[in-house]
Scaffold this active site. Sequence first.
Site, mmCIF file in Angstrom:
data_model
loop_
_atom_site.group_PDB
_atom_site.id
_atom_site.type_symbol
_atom_site.label_atom_id
_atom_site.label_comp_id
_atom_site.label_asym_id
_atom_site.label_seq_id
_atom_site.Cartn_x
_atom_site.Cartn_y
_atom_site.Cartn_z
ATOM 1 N N GLY A 195 102.072 27.902 52.899
ATOM 2 C CA GLY A 195 103.327 27.255 52.267
ATOM 3 C C GLY A 195 103.186 25.877 52.296
ATOM 4 O O GLY A 195 102.675 25.346 52.964
ATOM 5 N N GLN A 196 103.988 25.364 51.254
ATOM 6 C CA GLN A 196 103.776 23.908 51.102
ATOM 7 C C GLN A 196 105.421 23.701 50.519
ATOM 8 O O GLN A 196 105.844 24.127 49.622
ATOM 9 C CB GLN A 196 102.964 23.356 50.093
ATOM 10 C CG GLN A 196 101.379 23.587 50.599
ATOM 11 C CD GLN A 196 100.334 22.812 49.597
ATOM 12 O OE1 GLN A 196 100.274 23.341 48.556
ATOM 13 N NE2 GLN A 196 99.707 22.041 50.343
ATOM 14 N N GLY A 197 105.702 22.402 51.143
ATOM 15 C CA GLY A 197 107.180 22.035 50.763
ATOM 16 C C GLY A 197 107.279 20.466 50.815
ATOM 17 O O GLY A 197 106.551 19.772 51.173
ATOM 18 N N GLN A 244 108.930 18.957 53.273
ATOM 19 C CA GLN A 244 108.628 18.354 54.791
ATOM 20 C C GLN A 244 107.287 18.565 55.178
ATOM 21 O O GLN A 244 106.985 17.884 56.125
ATOM 22 C CB GLN A 244 109.363 19.036 55.432
ATOM 23 C CG GLN A 244 111.175 18.756 55.070
ATOM 24 C CD GLN A 244 111.384 17.464 55.481
ATOM 25 O OE1 GLN A 244 111.218 16.882 56.326
ATOM 26 N NE2 GLN A 244 112.068 17.020 54.322
ATOM 27 N N GLY A 245 106.433 19.253 54.506
ATOM 28 C CA GLY A 245 104.981 19.615 55.062
ATOM 29 C C GLY A 245 104.445 20.657 54.536
ATOM 30 O O GLY A 245 104.771 21.646 53.719
ATOM 31 N N ASP A 269 118.734 22.387 53.674
ATOM 32 C CA ASP A 269 117.831 22.547 52.491
ATOM 33 C C ASP A 269 117.851 24.238 52.333
ATOM 34 O O ASP A 269 116.956 24.807 52.452
ATOM 35 C CB ASP A 269 116.235 21.993 52.752
ATOM 36 C CG ASP A 269 115.431 22.240 51.550
ATOM 37 O OD1 ASP A 269 115.841 22.393 50.359
ATOM 38 O OD2 ASP A 269 114.262 22.162 51.738
#
Length: 766
Positions: free
Chosen positions: A442-444, A446-447, A560
């Site tokens: 996963g990617q978002g 925040q990191g 979020d």
Amino acid sequence: MAVKYSKQLLLIVVVAVFHTKTATQPMSHPNCPTMCGSVTIPFPFGTTKDCSLDNTFLINCNKTSSTTSNSTAQVPFLQKTKRRVLNISLDGELRVAWPVASNCYTEKVALVDQIPQEIIMTYFPISPTRNKLIAVGCDTFGVFFAMDSGGENYTSGCVTLCGRRDEIVANESCSGTGCCEVSIPHGHVLTRVVYASQSIFSNHSSVHNLGPCGYAFLVENGNYRLEYKDLFKLEKEFPVVLDWTIGNKTCEQAKKDISSYACKADKSTCYHAGTKKLGYLCKCLEGYQGNPYFNHGCQEIKTDKLFLDIDECMKSNDCVKGATCHNFPGSYRCKCPTGYEGNGKNNGTRCSLKSRKELMLIIALSVCVSVVGLLMGSIYAYWVLKKIKLIKLKEQFFQQNGGLLLQQQLVKHGGSVEATKVFTSEELNKATNNFDEENIIGQGGQGTVYKGVLQDNRTVAIKKSKINDSSQVEPFINEVILLSQINHRNVVKLLGCCLETEVPLLVYEFVSNGTVYEHLHDLNQPLKLTWKIRLRIAKETAGVLAYLHSAASTPIIHRDVKSTNILLDENLTAKVSDFGASRIVPLDKSQITTLVHGTMGYLDPEYFHTSQLTEKSDVYSFGVVLAELLTGKKALCFDRPEVDRNLALYFVSSMKEGLLFHILDKSIDEPNVEHLKEVALIAERCLRVKSEERPTMKEVAMGLEGILVIEEQCWGSDNLPSEETENVLNGAPSVINVEDSVGGSGINSSYSYGTNQILMSVIGGR
């Protein structure tokens, strides 16, 4: 002359009597063979397990065919190495036969055969003082690699050169012409030696006729003299001296355990074989001889006062000038001074100065070894400095990322390592295969999140944060402390963090079944969410947010909330994750001013315009998630018409126009229309533009739990009649006043849901 011969005859008779008496002394236990062929096998060695001290000293006495006749003979072999035993001495020496390493080549340099040899003696190390490495051949480099009992490596060798045939002198010491020798490193217990012969020039045409092969071998000192035929063929075995001792204890340690103490004879004593050797040896006291390793093995020497050893060193002898005489019973030897070689006797090879070639070779090898040592030392120093630099960099990152502050907070809160573990970068690098891209799950904003497996085989999710702002260190540490103390079954558990990298790393429990977003919008998902599961996910998510807002020790705003941050485990239980954007609300404030942060489509419009973050911002975002669960549509989709791109606006306008059932997900299988309307009404209230018109998360959670409980009662009661269900629903007060709903929404405003008995449970941590 007659008197002289009579004295010699008397001496011979006395010696014969002496040897007759000493020969009767036993060397092994009763009923144990003392000989194998022509070799004496004294205890602690033996040919069977019962006849030896232990398996280390076991000698295999095999029958082998004789090379000179058709008969067979017994030959002893050392069981641990399968090498032929030549002699066993109770003084701690064992002689075995070892083959020659060879390297043959044609005139055009094509290798014909290359056979290195290896000696691995775990229990009986090679004696460094009693053996030498010898190389035989033309233009040959004899090399050996040795390892001692401490794991240290040693390398050495010598070079042979050939000019003309008449330069090669047989029966002379190995000075470098056709033959060279080098000593083994002294003062070390060598347990492994590899020796080999190598060519030193690429063109052998000039010396090929002098010898087509090069040879290297270990041999006991003084047991080899060069013969010209050896340059053409040297296929034999040479004696190699091994050291042996009992066990690996000192005499003082061994004496403490009488049962295992090996010096069994009454007139025996224990002594150490050398400063570098492990273990001990036994010997008979002065005036006694025999085998000190079994009872009554040491017998008194009875010379009948007739036989006395003559010290030749005190009388005239044939030692050459400058040689040192050393006496021993029955004979003596002459040792040449330093820098000379030979046997030191007038009738022997005398003492001769070591050749200039050999001295130059020793100097060259010393220089080479020094250069190699300097190079290795430089590499080691570079490695140490690099490691120190890495350690300092980790310490810098640890302080930069708030490591000291985290330790202070842990002490302040009485935290333990179990509550918030501080992982090392090595642990997490190993868990993720150095953060391999194949492990990204996963990617978002925040990191990036990686899947990893810790040393205890726990599967975890490791989030590589994008925080790199010193002003955010203290809030980040506070969030870590707070999240580590949250024990809610619907919150992804924070296991720990790593602060010694450039950006912080957070370690969470691994949730295996993906996100709500994937289940709603990924067409390849085999499992579709039923209405019952969707309602339970909504209730569990609302419960978490209500707990964070009102039941936690310090209120936390998630900031979020979205379907990608709601994970599902193997039982499809909701797990709220990604608290990287969360903010702590001081107890004396209801709102805080921050830079706007969130995901478009879920972002509270009031927060977007005012930068005032309140708990109602999470309520709005949850309303979007609830609308997603009802409609199956994405929060923001540019593939839809412009008026429908934003799900929140589209959902609210559809409710106003009474078109709820036109936008519901076609896969929802809920027969109770009124429950769908009530959940839609909750979503509509959460999505109101003004925050004061939105319900609190606690009210939302209670409302959803009330609907879910009644639904579960209906599902579990074999479908109660609609009239009875109507009575249950209408008999309880409404938790959310539906009269405030938007008019014309198509929802019966007089309809209420939930009961006080259903809502007895307090929404909070479990």
